[in-house]
Design a protein around this motif. Structure first.
Motif, PDB file in Angstrom:
ATOM      1  N   ALA A 157      26.283 123.860 -42.044  1.00 23.22           N
ATOM      2  CA  ALA A 157      25.961 122.894 -40.995  1.00 23.22           C
ATOM      3  C   ALA A 157      25.671 121.498 -41.546  1.00 23.22           C
ATOM      4  O   ALA A 157      25.608 120.543 -40.780  1.00 23.22           O
ATOM      5  CB  ALA A 157      24.766 123.383 -40.182  1.00 23.22           C
ATOM      6  N   SER A 158      25.498 121.406 -42.864  1.00 22.78           N
ATOM      7  CA  SER A 158      25.338 120.073 -43.469  1.00 22.78           C
ATOM      8  C   SER A 158      26.699 119.452 -43.776  1.00 22.78           C
ATOM      9  O   SER A 158      26.768 118.284 -44.158  1.00 22.78           O
ATOM     10  CB  SER A 158      24.504 120.179 -44.753  1.00 22.78           C
ATOM     11  N   PRO A 161      29.854 120.204 -38.079  1.00 31.87           N
ATOM     12  CA  PRO A 161      28.962 120.252 -36.917  1.00 31.87           C
ATOM     13  C   PRO A 161      28.502 121.688 -36.661  1.00 31.87           C
ATOM     14  O   PRO A 161      29.291 122.634 -36.799  1.00 31.87           O
ATOM     15  CB  PRO A 161      29.848 119.740 -35.774  1.00 31.87           C
ATOM     16  N   GLY A 162      27.237 121.856 -36.292  1.00 34.01           N
ATOM     17  CA  GLY A 162      26.680 123.191 -36.129  1.00 34.01           C
ATOM     18  C   GLY A 162      27.463 124.072 -35.177  1.00 34.01           C
ATOM     19  O   GLY A 162      27.654 125.262 -35.424  1.00 34.01           O
ATOM     20  N   TYR A 216      22.086 126.339 -35.740  1.00 32.65           N
ATOM     21  CA  TYR A 216      22.706 125.767 -36.938  1.00 32.65           C
ATOM     22  C   TYR A 216      22.556 124.254 -36.985  1.00 32.65           C
ATOM     23  O   TYR A 216      22.471 123.663 -38.058  1.00 32.65           O
ATOM     24  CB  TYR A 216      24.185 126.165 -37.006  1.00 32.65           C
ATOM     25  N   ARG A 217      22.528 123.618 -35.827  1.00 30.82           N
ATOM     26  CA  ARG A 217      22.286 122.179 -35.794  1.00 30.82           C
ATOM     27  C   ARG A 217      20.905 121.878 -36.357  1.00 30.82           C
ATOM     28  O   ARG A 217      20.726 120.963 -37.178  1.00 30.82           O
ATOM     29  CB  ARG A 217      22.407 121.661 -34.359  1.00 30.82           C
ATOM     30  N   GLY A 218      19.909 122.656 -35.928  1.00 26.01           N
ATOM     31  CA  GLY A 218      18.553 122.458 -36.436  1.00 26.01           C
ATOM     32  C   GLY A 218      18.450 122.715 -37.922  1.00 26.01           C
ATOM     33  O   GLY A 218      17.771 121.976 -38.651  1.00 26.01           O
ATOM     34  N   GLY A 220      20.804 122.356 -40.097  1.00 23.59           N
ATOM     35  CA  GLY A 220      21.458 121.262 -40.810  1.00 23.59           C
ATOM     36  C   GLY A 220      20.582 120.032 -40.908  1.00 23.59           C
ATOM     37  O   GLY A 220      20.681 119.260 -41.860  1.00 23.59           O
ATOM     38  N   VAL A 221      19.675 119.846 -39.931  1.00 21.58           N
ATOM     39  CA  VAL A 221      18.826 118.653 -39.903  1.00 21.58           C
ATOM     40  C   VAL A 221      17.597 118.812 -40.784  1.00 21.58           C
ATOM     41  O   VAL A 221      17.270 117.914 -41.583  1.00 21.58           O
ATOM     42  CB  VAL A 221      18.397 118.335 -38.449  1.00 21.58           C
ATOM     43  N   ILE A 222      16.864 119.939 -40.666  1.00 23.07           N
ATOM     44  CA  ILE A 222      15.589 120.078 -41.390  1.00 23.07           C
ATOM     45  C   ILE A 222      15.675 121.032 -42.579  1.00 23.07           C
ATOM     46  O   ILE A 222      14.694 121.192 -43.307  1.00 23.07           O
ATOM     47  CB  ILE A 222      14.458 120.518 -40.452  1.00 23.07           C
ATOM     48  N   ALA A 227      13.531 125.668 -41.274  1.00 21.46           N
ATOM     49  CA  ALA A 227      13.985 126.119 -39.954  1.00 21.46           C
ATOM     50  C   ALA A 227      13.808 127.624 -39.797  1.00 21.46           C
ATOM     51  O   ALA A 227      13.454 128.111 -38.719  1.00 21.46           O
ATOM     52  CB  ALA A 227      15.446 125.739 -39.752  1.00 21.46           C
ATOM     53  N   GLN A 269       5.688 124.453 -42.003  1.00 14.27           N
ATOM     54  CA  GLN A 269       6.236 123.172 -41.545  1.00 14.27           C
ATOM     55  C   GLN A 269       5.515 121.983 -42.156  1.00 14.27           C
ATOM     56  O   GLN A 269       6.060 120.878 -42.242  1.00 14.27           O
ATOM     57  CB  GLN A 269       6.168 123.091 -40.023  1.00 14.27           C
TER      58      GLN A 269
END
Length: 273
Positions: A157-158, A161-162, A216-218, A220-222, A227, A269
């Motif tokens: 995902a990095s 796109p997720g 997967y979007r999440g 890829g972001v954090i 996650a 977190q």
């Protein structure tokens, strides 16, 4: 997590009208067709060859292995018990991610992750009288293959796109899903009630595809490790669904386990990665 938390209750509904192999195959087949339409509509090019090992891991772990093993487990275990056992998945995902990427989160992260896993395992063993069950064996296998799929999907995902990661994953699994559906239907006669159809549609459209788009979007972001620990909340939400929707009783230790798990999530977190 909210979309995934309803997966076990929806699977139980689907099993009221479909056999376990039929439900697994049809779930992947419907999700694969939906993903294929989305990919075609967006004119997404085929991923590069270097991405396919990871995509096949996503297909094997998240589209084939996890749905099949958890469906078999739900035939011999309650929704609440199964949800709590799967609470070990966040720790397994973090370990798989560290093995794949070589990135090691700090010790404070591992301490909180292990504590959360110990809490849910202790809860599960107490519910089953201290001994693992056949359902636990299915669930243990499910969390291992799913952890690999989550870790690889989060890594991909990095780069992609997720939504494309899970879309290509379910499309890659289409031949298996179609074969299982065709072979299972004659051996597991279907009795599709309204609830069974709703359950099947949910686990296909949301649990197998839509929820993963956000997941997967999440990741890829954090990042995968951080996650993954948010997923410790999933069993707790599923416990609520099991009481209000399935009529199951809330175990007495559930609130205490929930408090420990929420504290562990907060700790993971706050740790600097």
């Amino acid at each position: 997590m909210v979309s995934f938390s309803f997966s076990f209750p929806a699977t139980v509904w689907a099993l009221d009208g479909f056999g376990p192999w039929t439900a697994t195959g049809a779930r992947g087949l419907l999700a694969g067709l939906l993903a294929a339409v989305c990919l075609a509509a967006a004119r997404v090019p085929v991923p590069e060859r270097r991405h396919w090992p990871g995509l096949l891991t996503v297909a094997g772990g998240c589209v084939i292995g996890f749905p099949l093993l958890t469906t078999l487990a739900l035939q011999v275990s309650t929704t609440a018990h199964s949800a709590v056992v799967i609470g070990v998945l966040p720790l397994a995902t973090a370990v798989a991610s560290a093995a794949i990427t070589g990135r090691r989160p700090p010790r404070a992260f591992w301490a909180a992750a292990v504590l959360g896993a110990v809490a849910v395992v202790s809860f599960a063993l107490r519910q089953s009288g201290g001994l693992p069950t056949l359902g636990d064996a299915y669930l243990f296998g499910a969390l291992l293959v799913c952890a690999a799929g989550y870790a690889q999907g989060g890594r991909l995902a990095s780069h992609l796109p997720g939504w494309q990661v899970i879309a290509w994953g379910v499309v890659a699994a289409l031949p298996f899903s179609a074969l299982v559906t065709v072979l299972a239907l004659p051996r597991e006669p279907a009795h599709p009630t309204a609830g069974a159809v709703v359950g099947l549609v949910y686990i296909a459209a949301v649990s197998q595809f839509g929820g993963f788009v956000l997941w997967y979007r999440g990741m890829g972001v954090i990042g995968v490790p951080r996650a993954s620990q948010i997923q410790l909340a999933q069993p707790l939400i599923t416990l609520v669904w099991s009481v209000f929707l399935m009529g199951e009783r809330l175990p007495p230790l559930a609130p205490l386990t929930a408090l420990v798990v929420l504290c562990c999530i907060a700790a993971t977190q706050r740790v600097r990665h």
